[in-house]
Design a protein around this motif. Structure first.
Motif, PDB file in Angstrom:
ATOM      1  N   LYS A   1       0.843  -1.211   0.000  1.00 46.10           N
ATOM      2  CA  LYS A   1       0.000   0.000   0.000  1.00 46.10           C
ATOM      3  C   LYS A   1       0.872   1.252   0.000  1.00 46.10           C
ATOM      4  N   GLU A   2       0.265   2.361  -0.473  1.00 49.61           N
ATOM      5  CA  GLU A   2       0.963   3.650  -0.463  1.00 49.61           C
ATOM      6  C   GLU A   2       1.060   4.184   0.965  1.00 49.61           C
TER       7      GLU A   2
ATOM      8  N   THR B 216       5.751   3.038  -1.624  1.00 49.79           N
ATOM      9  CA  THR B 216       4.955   1.825  -1.456  1.00 49.79           C
ATOM     10  C   THR B 216       5.603   1.000  -0.353  1.00 49.79           C
TER      11      THR B 216
ATOM     12  N   GLY C  31       6.322  10.066  -0.668  1.00 50.27           N
ATOM     13  CA  GLY C  31       5.406   8.941  -0.809  1.00 50.27           C
ATOM     14  C   GLY C  31       6.182   7.702  -1.254  1.00 50.27           C
TER      15      GLY C  31
ATOM     16  N   HIS D  13       3.180   7.433   3.385  1.00 52.48           N
ATOM     17  CA  HIS D  13       3.750   8.771   3.230  1.00 52.48           C
ATOM     18  C   HIS D  13       4.502   9.133   4.509  1.00 52.48           C
TER      19      HIS D  13
END
Length: 196
Positions: A118-119, A162, A160, A121
């Motif tokens: 998932k992304e 992954t 950002g 940050h």
């Protein structure tokens, strides 16, 4: 060698070397609200007066060939300081400007679900104040944790990425660097990545 120069004066017989005063540190930079000690020295001992000229209450200490200035609480962003020596008919003045600053260490945050694939940050914020009119010369660098190093000018930056299983347990560091003339002040903060 040259018999005369702008720095040493004339070394010819009958020509006195001009007396000079100098301030140390040359570029005083200090955190707002803290104390500072400056020193003014004379290249000659035959002065009739050696003193500071400042727009604040003076706290001077003297010795042979020097006079120090103590500022117990710097409450101005910029302050002109002059030290002068009187040598008979001659007078010499050294001038510098005290620069104050404020600098808060960076804070680092993780946003989003740290779930593999998932992304996610990471954000870093720092704050600084310097004498007007210039904005602070602040640089942030994010590195570590298996992420590509990234640098940004200004008080905030984000990166950002992954989330991957290999990121788990690794540390990401944000370093804030404030450039103050020839001086640099820096601080850092670290966060550990937890990937599910």
């Amino acid at each position: 060698p040259q018999p005369c120069s702008a720095v040493t004066g004339c070394l010819l017989p009958g020509y006195p070397v001009p007396c000079r005063v100098s301030i140390s540190p040359e570029e005083p930079t200090v955190e707002f609200g803290t104390s500072l000690l400056l020193n003014c020295t004379s290249s000659c001992r035959n002065y009739s007066r050696l003193s500071w000229e400042v727009s604040i209450t003076k706290m001077e200490t003297r010795g042979p060939g020097w006079v120090s200035l103590s500022i117990p609480n710097v409450t101005e962003w910029s302050l002109k300081l002059q030290c002068y020596g009187v040598f008979g008919e001659q007078r010499d003045i050294a001038t510098t400007t005290l620069q104050a600053y404020r600098f808060s260490p960076p804070q680092i945050y993780l946003e989003g679900d740290m779930v593999a694939g998932k992304e996610a940050h990471v954000t870093c914020n720092a704050s600084a104040q310097v004498p007007p009119p210039d904005p602070p010369n602040l640089r942030l660098t994010l590195w570590g944790g298996g992420l590509p190093p990234s640098t940004h000018r200004g008080p905030s930056m984000g990166l950002g990425f992954t989330a991957q299983p290999e990121h788990h347990g690794r540390e990401v560091t944000c370093e804030a660097t404030l450039q103050l003339g020839h001086r640099t002040v820096n601080a850092s903060a670290t966060v550990t990545l937890w990937v599910w």
